[in-house]
Structure formats: structure tokens, C-alpha cells
Design a protein around this motif. Structure first.
Motif, PDB file in Angstrom:
ATOM      1  N   ALA A 120     -55.546 -19.983 -26.639  1.00  0.00           N
ATOM      2  CA  ALA A 120     -56.357 -18.788 -26.382  1.00  0.00           C
ATOM      3  C   ALA A 120     -57.821 -19.148 -26.232  1.00  0.00           C
ATOM      4  CB  ALA A 120     -56.174 -17.778 -27.503  1.00  0.00           C
ATOM      5  N   ARG A 121     -58.279 -20.134 -27.000  1.00  0.00           N
ATOM      6  CA  ARG A 121     -59.678 -20.538 -26.928  1.00  0.00           C
ATOM      7  C   ARG A 121     -60.030 -21.142 -25.562  1.00  0.00           C
ATOM      8  NH1 ARG A 121     -60.420 -23.455 -32.852  1.00  0.00           N
ATOM      9  NH2 ARG A 121     -60.749 -21.531 -34.053  1.00  0.00           N
ATOM     10  N   VAL A 122     -59.020 -21.656 -24.886  1.00  0.00           N
ATOM     11  CA  VAL A 122     -59.244 -22.196 -23.540  1.00  0.00           C
ATOM     12  C   VAL A 122     -59.067 -21.112 -22.489  1.00  0.00           C
ATOM     13  CG1 VAL A 122     -58.406 -23.824 -21.810  1.00  0.00           C
ATOM     14  CG2 VAL A 122     -58.586 -24.533 -24.212  1.00  0.00           C
ATOM     15  N   ILE A 123     -58.008 -20.334 -22.631  1.00  0.00           N
ATOM     16  CA  ILE A 123     -57.686 -19.341 -21.608  1.00  0.00           C
ATOM     17  C   ILE A 123     -58.661 -18.169 -21.625  1.00  0.00           C
ATOM     18  CG2 ILE A 123     -55.965 -17.663 -20.857  1.00  0.00           C
ATOM     19  CD1 ILE A 123     -53.812 -19.588 -21.715  1.00  0.00           C
ATOM     20  N   ALA A 124     -59.047 -17.726 -22.825  1.00  0.00           N
ATOM     21  CA  ALA A 124     -59.891 -16.528 -22.937  1.00  0.00           C
ATOM     22  C   ALA A 124     -61.202 -16.657 -22.157  1.00  0.00           C
ATOM     23  CB  ALA A 124     -60.162 -16.208 -24.406  1.00  0.00           C
TER      24      ALA A 124
ATOM     25  N   MET B  18     -70.293 -24.302 -27.602  1.00  0.00           N
ATOM     26  CA  MET B  18     -70.897 -23.314 -26.700  1.00  0.00           C
ATOM     27  C   MET B  18     -70.892 -23.820 -25.262  1.00  0.00           C
ATOM     28  SD  MET B  18     -72.381 -20.269 -27.487  1.00  0.00           S
ATOM     29  CE  MET B  18     -74.021 -20.166 -26.761  1.00  0.00           C
ATOM     30  N   ALA B  19     -71.242 -25.087 -25.095  1.00  0.00           N
ATOM     31  CA  ALA B  19     -71.277 -25.655 -23.752  1.00  0.00           C
ATOM     32  C   ALA B  19     -69.885 -25.648 -23.126  1.00  0.00           C
ATOM     33  CB  ALA B  19     -71.847 -27.069 -23.791  1.00  0.00           C
ATOM     34  N   LEU B  20     -68.861 -26.004 -23.915  1.00  0.00           N
ATOM     35  CA  LEU B  20     -67.496 -25.992 -23.401  1.00  0.00           C
ATOM     36  C   LEU B  20     -67.078 -24.572 -23.039  1.00  0.00           C
ATOM     37  CD1 LEU B  20     -64.794 -27.326 -22.783  1.00  0.00           C
ATOM     38  CD2 LEU B  20     -64.184 -27.072 -25.215  1.00  0.00           C
ATOM     39  N   PHE B  21     -67.430 -23.612 -23.886  1.00  0.00           N
ATOM     40  CA  PHE B  21     -67.129 -22.213 -23.609  1.00  0.00           C
ATOM     41  C   PHE B  21     -67.786 -21.792 -22.291  1.00  0.00           C
ATOM     42  CE2 PHE B  21     -68.075 -17.678 -23.903  1.00  0.00           C
ATOM     43  CZ  PHE B  21     -66.876 -17.142 -24.332  1.00  0.00           C
TER      44      PHE B  21
ATOM     45  N   VAL C 197     -61.887 -18.559 -19.620  1.00  0.00           N
ATOM     46  CA  VAL C 197     -61.582 -18.616 -18.185  1.00  0.00           C
ATOM     47  C   VAL C 197     -61.306 -17.211 -17.659  1.00  0.00           C
ATOM     48  CG1 VAL C 197     -59.954 -19.464 -16.452  1.00  0.00           C
ATOM     49  CG2 VAL C 197     -60.697 -20.973 -18.298  1.00  0.00           C
ATOM     50  N   LEU C 198     -60.555 -16.416 -18.437  1.00  0.00           N
ATOM     51  CA  LEU C 198     -60.270 -15.043 -18.039  1.00  0.00           C
ATOM     52  C   LEU C 198     -61.542 -14.191 -18.031  1.00  0.00           C
ATOM     53  CD1 LEU C 198     -56.899 -14.366 -19.918  1.00  0.00           C
ATOM     54  CD2 LEU C 198     -57.248 -14.884 -17.492  1.00  0.00           C
ATOM     55  N   LEU C 199     -62.441 -14.454 -18.964  1.00  0.00           N
ATOM     56  CA  LEU C 199     -63.715 -13.741 -18.969  1.00  0.00           C
ATOM     57  C   LEU C 199     -64.508 -14.042 -17.696  1.00  0.00           C
ATOM     58  CD1 LEU C 199     -64.838 -14.173 -22.681  1.00  0.00           C
ATOM     59  CD2 LEU C 199     -64.216 -12.030 -21.560  1.00  0.00           C
ATOM     60  N   GLY C 200     -64.505 -15.312 -17.301  1.00  0.00           N
ATOM     61  CA  GLY C 200     -65.187 -15.691 -16.064  1.00  0.00           C
ATOM     62  C   GLY C 200     -64.551 -15.046 -14.857  1.00  0.00           C
ATOM     63  N   LEU C 201     -63.217 -14.978 -14.855  1.00  0.00           N
ATOM     64  CA  LEU C 201     -62.511 -14.337 -13.749  1.00  0.00           C
ATOM     65  C   LEU C 201     -62.842 -12.844 -13.698  1.00  0.00           C
ATOM     66  CD1 LEU C 201     -58.874 -15.085 -12.726  1.00  0.00           C
ATOM     67  CD2 LEU C 201     -59.692 -12.741 -12.746  1.00  0.00           C
ATOM     68  N   PHE C 202     -62.898 -12.205 -14.875  1.00  0.00           N
ATOM     69  CA  PHE C 202     -63.258 -10.780 -14.919  1.00  0.00           C
ATOM     70  C   PHE C 202     -64.667 -10.572 -14.370  1.00  0.00           C
ATOM     71  CE2 PHE C 202     -65.266  -7.172 -17.007  1.00  0.00           C
ATOM     72  CZ  PHE C 202     -64.331  -6.158 -16.801  1.00  0.00           C
ATOM     73  N   LEU C 203     -65.576 -11.451 -14.742  1.00  0.00           N
ATOM     74  CA  LEU C 203     -66.949 -11.351 -14.250  1.00  0.00           C
ATOM     75  C   LEU C 203     -66.983 -11.492 -12.726  1.00  0.00           C
ATOM     76  CD1 LEU C 203     -69.864 -11.119 -15.486  1.00  0.00           C
ATOM     77  CD2 LEU C 203     -70.011 -13.594 -15.211  1.00  0.00           C
ATOM     78  N   ALA C 204     -66.214 -12.435 -12.200  1.00  0.00           N
ATOM     79  CA  ALA C 204     -66.181 -12.667 -10.753  1.00  0.00           C
ATOM     80  C   ALA C 204     -65.597 -11.483 -10.003  1.00  0.00           C
ATOM     81  CB  ALA C 204     -65.375 -13.925 -10.443  1.00  0.00           C
ATOM     82  N   ARG C 205     -64.687 -10.769 -10.622  1.00  0.00           N
ATOM     83  CA  ARG C 205     -64.069  -9.615  -9.973  1.00  0.00           C
ATOM     84  C   ARG C 205     -65.076  -8.517  -9.673  1.00  0.00           C
ATOM     85  NH1 ARG C 205     -59.643  -8.926  -7.317  1.00  0.00           N
ATOM     86  NH2 ARG C 205     -59.324  -6.854  -8.219  1.00  0.00           N
TER      87      ARG C 205
END
Length: 511
Positions: A20-24, A65-68, A26-34
Motif C-alpha cells: 500500500a505504501r508503494v501503490i497509494a 519523503m523523497a521516495l513518496f 502512485v494512485l495519488l499521482g494518477l488522481f492528480l493527473a486526471r
């Protein structure tokens, strides 16, 4: 500051939590891009995305933080730039295998700028102040992305404002400044939520955005110059565009479009629409001039000069008269030239350099005097995505003239995002835009960024429209990005100095 986070108590961390720490993010970035696909509620979409990202940032350590931030950027750029696989599908047999590597490397590389933004915010602000530093570091990262290695400012988050009343911020502070404003609003909402203002915080964000939109509800720039422009859209698919059997077909189609209907004041053909190098193009240019019935024609063509090749726009005034030439100055990395080519040749990659580095950059100011348009700033494809390229030279243009070949971008997000960026340039400068695209979307855009007339994507045809009048220079047109750049540099310098001072003080205290 109390906050929300994905952090878990010390001890063993279940596997699903790690995933979840990896996927979440990425999904936040995808939501932002939408938000770029949301043509109605784009400002709220981008604001909600920024709020969620700020609330879920792991503040334990700068590296986390940087990885996030990198994972958020990976999702954001992966979705925004999904069209980048299209050029590799033009010739699937030869280049199709490169497509997944292209999107992965592009998204991952651009995400490094966001990784730096998140990591620096945590390092400067510490665990309690990192959120407050995000508007500064994220805006600085986007500015860097738009300039480093010739820059690639495609998909700046604030483009989600275009087409709404809130896009007036682009006229005031530009696309980067609007991102800073959005980030500040998001931080204010998060701060309110973490202080227990569960109702007030969202209301603050909504009031700010509604106010921004109301301020933007000024009358459209509906005045015209009284001149009529014709945009030619031959709709040549990229896999056929340079096929010797098809080149005459597309040229004849464009000639027919040029000569159709009533005569107009000026005709615009898209990028590289003349199927010959300028030195040998006289027969083609004569046909174009005759079809235009005396109107000047601006068209894209390739030309050679002393062994160098240029991607150019020419002004045709009469059957044998090329009255002006404007060469593309901002070339596409790895498409029209190889960055740092001089480093690759000693490594045995000279063949690659010769195959790709086919064009040289132009050195002119990009201005062209065109009867029917006035002083036009000519932008060829890629040049239209750079806000600062609108301000070259001391003369203010009357209109922005963009010729492009978006056949490379596929049939979905790419051409539409490219069009939105043309709208952003109109808003920033208070200038109308005339945009001729090979496969679309050709459009006439007024000085407030509103589309006056357009031709649908993948449609062959021509578009006649009255030329919109320019507005007085906007605040951004007068000051550019320099005030923002100075603000960010001063803020970052002060933040770094304060962080070092705090570190020294902490060490002295422990001693």
C-alpha cells in the motif's frame, strides 16, 4: 502539527501495508493527473489531489519523503504522458518494443524533480514544517523541469485551470505562479483540517476557488480585427505522411482546401506540410499561392542552409516569393537533436547522433509580419509549450501563430493537452492564438484562452474564422516568471540557512 499518514506503529509491518505504501502514492499521482481530463471541475480536482498528497506524506525521514514524491510523480507523469508511446507505434515492427521503456523512463525521470521537491521540503521544514514548504519546493521543481536540459514543461498541474474562470490566474502570475497559488490554498486547507476545522477548512478552499472563478468571469475577448484566417488540416497520418505514394495525395488535399469557398485574408498550413525541401519547392509553392488567390500563406517546410537542416515556417506572397522565414529554435530532444551529442560520439554512438540529430536550432526572434494577422510570433509545435518563449525580443506580437504536426501524439490525450497549452499561452499573454495542426486539433483561440472555432481531431478539412483582437499586455506578460523565481530562490536560501542553523544548535545542545 497533527496529521494523517500511512505510517504504522513500530514493529513488524504486514506485507499488504508495504504494498500500500508503494501503490497509494502512485494512485495519488494518477488522481492528480486526471485533473487534466476534468474540463468542468479541474480546479477542484487538482486542489483535492494536492490536499490528499499533503495529508498522506510520510514525514519520518527525508528519504521516505523523497521516495513518496517520486512515486507520486511516477503516477502523475505516467498518466499525463501516456500518449508518449504513440510515436513508437507508427512503425510497430521496428520501434514498438521501445514504447514501454519510453513511458517508464520518461515518467520516472521527470518524477525525480518531484522527489527532490518532497525531500527538500522535509529536510528544510523538518517533520513539523515540511507541509508548509511544499508550495515553494514543488513550484521550484516544476520551474526546473521546464528549463533543465532544454526543459519539458508539459502538463504543469495548473493547466487544469484552463477553460474555467480560475484560469485568470495564468494571466496574473503565469502557469508556475498559479501552481504556487493552488499549493498554498491546499496547504491552508490541510492546516485547517489538522487543527480540527473539519468544516471550515474545505469551505476555505471552496470559497477561494469560487472567488478565483468569479474574478475570472470577465467578458470574453470577442472583438475581432475584421480579417479572416483559413486553417488547413490535411489529416495525414504519421505512418503515411512521408510515404512517396501518399505525399501528393495530402498535398493535393491541402491545395483543394486552400482554394475552396470564398477567398480569405490569410491561409495557414501546418508544420512540415510542404512535401519538399525549400530549395526544390518552387513548383509546390506556386500551386499554394495560386490556390490562395492572392492571400499570403504561412506553411511549415524543411529547409537546408550550408549543410544544416531547419524545421521552418515560410511566408509565401506570390507564386515565386518567399517573403519571410522563421526557423524552429526550441528543438525536441531525441526527436530533432541529441542532447550532449559531443559526448556520445567518442563512445561509438556517432551513428545514433547522425540519425536523430537532423536539425539545427534557428536563431531568429520568431516574429513574422503577415498581412491579415499583423506581427505574428511563429511557434512550431514543441515551442508552444514554453511560457518564456512567448517573450523573446522587445516587440510584442499581435498574435501567436502555432503550426504543428500532432499526428505523432495519437488520437486521445496528446493533441488535447497540446491544445490546452496553446490556450494557456493565450491567457498568459493576452494574445489570440491561431493554431494549424496536421491531424488536429486546429483552432482559433481568443486572447482570454477561449476556443472561438476548431476542427475536430482526425478530420480533414479547413476552418475559416475571424481573427480575434489582442488584449492589453497581462500582468504576467509584463513581468514574466522573474518575481516568482526570485521569491523561490530567497525562500529556499533562507530555509536552507535556517535548517543548518537548527542542526548546529541541536548539535551544540547535545554537546
Amino acid at each position: 502539527m497533527a496529521r494523517f499518514s500511512l505510517r504504522t506503529p513500530a514493529g513488524s509491518v504486514p506485507f499488504w501495508i508495504k504494498v500500500a505504501r508503494v501503490i497509494a502514492p502512485v494512485l495519488l499521482g494518477l488522481f492528480l493527473a486526471r485533473a487534466h481530463d476534468d474540463t468542468i471541475f479541474g480546479p477542484f480536482h487538482i486542489l483535492i489531489g494536492l490536499i490528499l498528497i499533503l495529508m498522506l506524506m510520510p514525514l519520518d525521514r527525508p528519504k521516505k519523503m523523497a521516495l513518496f514524491g517520486w512515486l507520486v510523480g511516477l503516477g502523475y507523469f505516467g498518466w499525463t504522458l501516456r500518449w508518449i508511446v504513440e510515436p513508437f507505434l507508427v512503425d510497430v515492427a521496428r520501434h514498438g518494443w521501445m514504447a514501454p521503456f519510453a513511458i517508464a523512463l520518461m515518467a520516472g525521470g521527470l518524477a525525480l524533480f518531484w522527489a527532490a521537491a518532497f525531500g527538500v521540503a522535509r529536510r528544510i521544514g523538518g517533520q513539523s514544517g515540511a507541509v508548509l514548504w511544499m508550495p515553494v519546493t514543488l513550484t521550484a521543481a516544476e520551474l526546473a523541469r521546464g528549463h533543465v536540459f532544454s526543459g519539458f514543461p508539459w502538463g504543469i498541474p495548473s493547466y487544469a485551470l484552463v477553460g474555467t474562470g480560475a484560469d485568470v490566474w495564468l494571466a496574473w502570475v503565469g502557469s508556475y505562479g498559479a501552481l504556487f497559488v493552488l499549493s498554498v490554498v491546499a496547504v491552508a486547507v490541510v492546516y485547517g483540517l489538522t487543527r480540527g476545522w473539519l468544516i471550515a477548512a474545505p469551505v476555505i478552499g471552496a470559497v477561494v476557488l469560487v472567488t478565483m472563478s468569479l474574478v475570472g468571469l470577465t467578458p470574453l475577448a470577442s472583438a475581432t480585427t475584421g480579417q479572416t484566417v483559413r486553417l488547413i488540416q490535411p489529416n495525414a497520418p504519421q505512418h503515411q505522411k512521408w510515404d512517396r505514394d501518399w505525399m501528393p495525395v495530402f498535398f493535393d488535399r491541402a491545395i483543394a482546401q486552400t482554394g475552396a469557398g470564398d477567398a480569405v485574408d490569410v491561409v495557414i498550413w501546418p508544420e512540415t506540410s510542404v512535401p519538399a525541401v525549400l530549395d526544390y519547392a518552387d513548383p509546390w509553392l506556386e500551386q499554394m499561392s495560386l490556390a490562395a488567390r492572392g492571400a499570403p500563406v504561412v506553411a511549415g517546410i524543411q529547409r537546408r542552409d550550408q549543410g544544416e537542416y531547419f524545421n521552418s515556417a515560410i511566408l509565401i506572397e506570390g507564386p515565386s516569393t518567399v517573403a519571410a522565414i522563421s526557423d524552429k529554435a526550441h528543438l525536441v530532444p531525441f526527436g530533432e537533436y541529441i542532447p550532449l551529442a559531443w559526448l556520445l560520439e567518442p563512445l561509438g554512438l556517432g551513428t545514433l547522433v547522425e540519425q536523430v540529430a537532423g536539425f539545427s536550432p534557428g536563431t531568429g526572434d520568431g516574429l513574422m509580419e503577415v498581412d491579415g494577422l499583423g506581427t505574428a510570433r511563429v511557434l512550431i509545435c514543441y515551442e508552444g509549450i514554453f511560457p518564456e518563449d512567448m517573450q523573446r525580443g522587445e516587440v510584442r506580437a499581435d498574435i501567436l501563430l502555432i503550426i504543428t504536426n500532432d499526428a505523432w501524439f495519437g488520437n486521445n490525450a496528446g493533441p488535447r493537452q497540446h491544445l490546452v497549452q496553446a490556450q494557456a499561452r493565450a491567457i498568459e499573454q493576452g494574445l489570440p492564438v491561431v493554431r494549424a495542426a496536421n491531424t488536429g486539433i486546429s483552432a482559433v483561440i481568443d486572447a482570454r484562452g477561449r476556443i472561438v472555432a476548431s476542427l475536430a481531431l482526425n478530420t480533414a478539412g479547413y476552418l475559416d474564422a475571424m481573427v480575434p483582437a489582442p488584449l492589453p499586455p497581462t500582468l504576467y506578460a509584463r513581468i514574466g516568471d522573474w518575481p516568482l523565481v526570485v521569491l523561490l530562490i530567497v525562500a529556499l536560501a533562507a530555509g536552507v540557512a535556517q535548517a543548518r542553523r537548527n542542526k548546529i544548535d541541536a548539535g551544540t545542545s547535545r554537546g
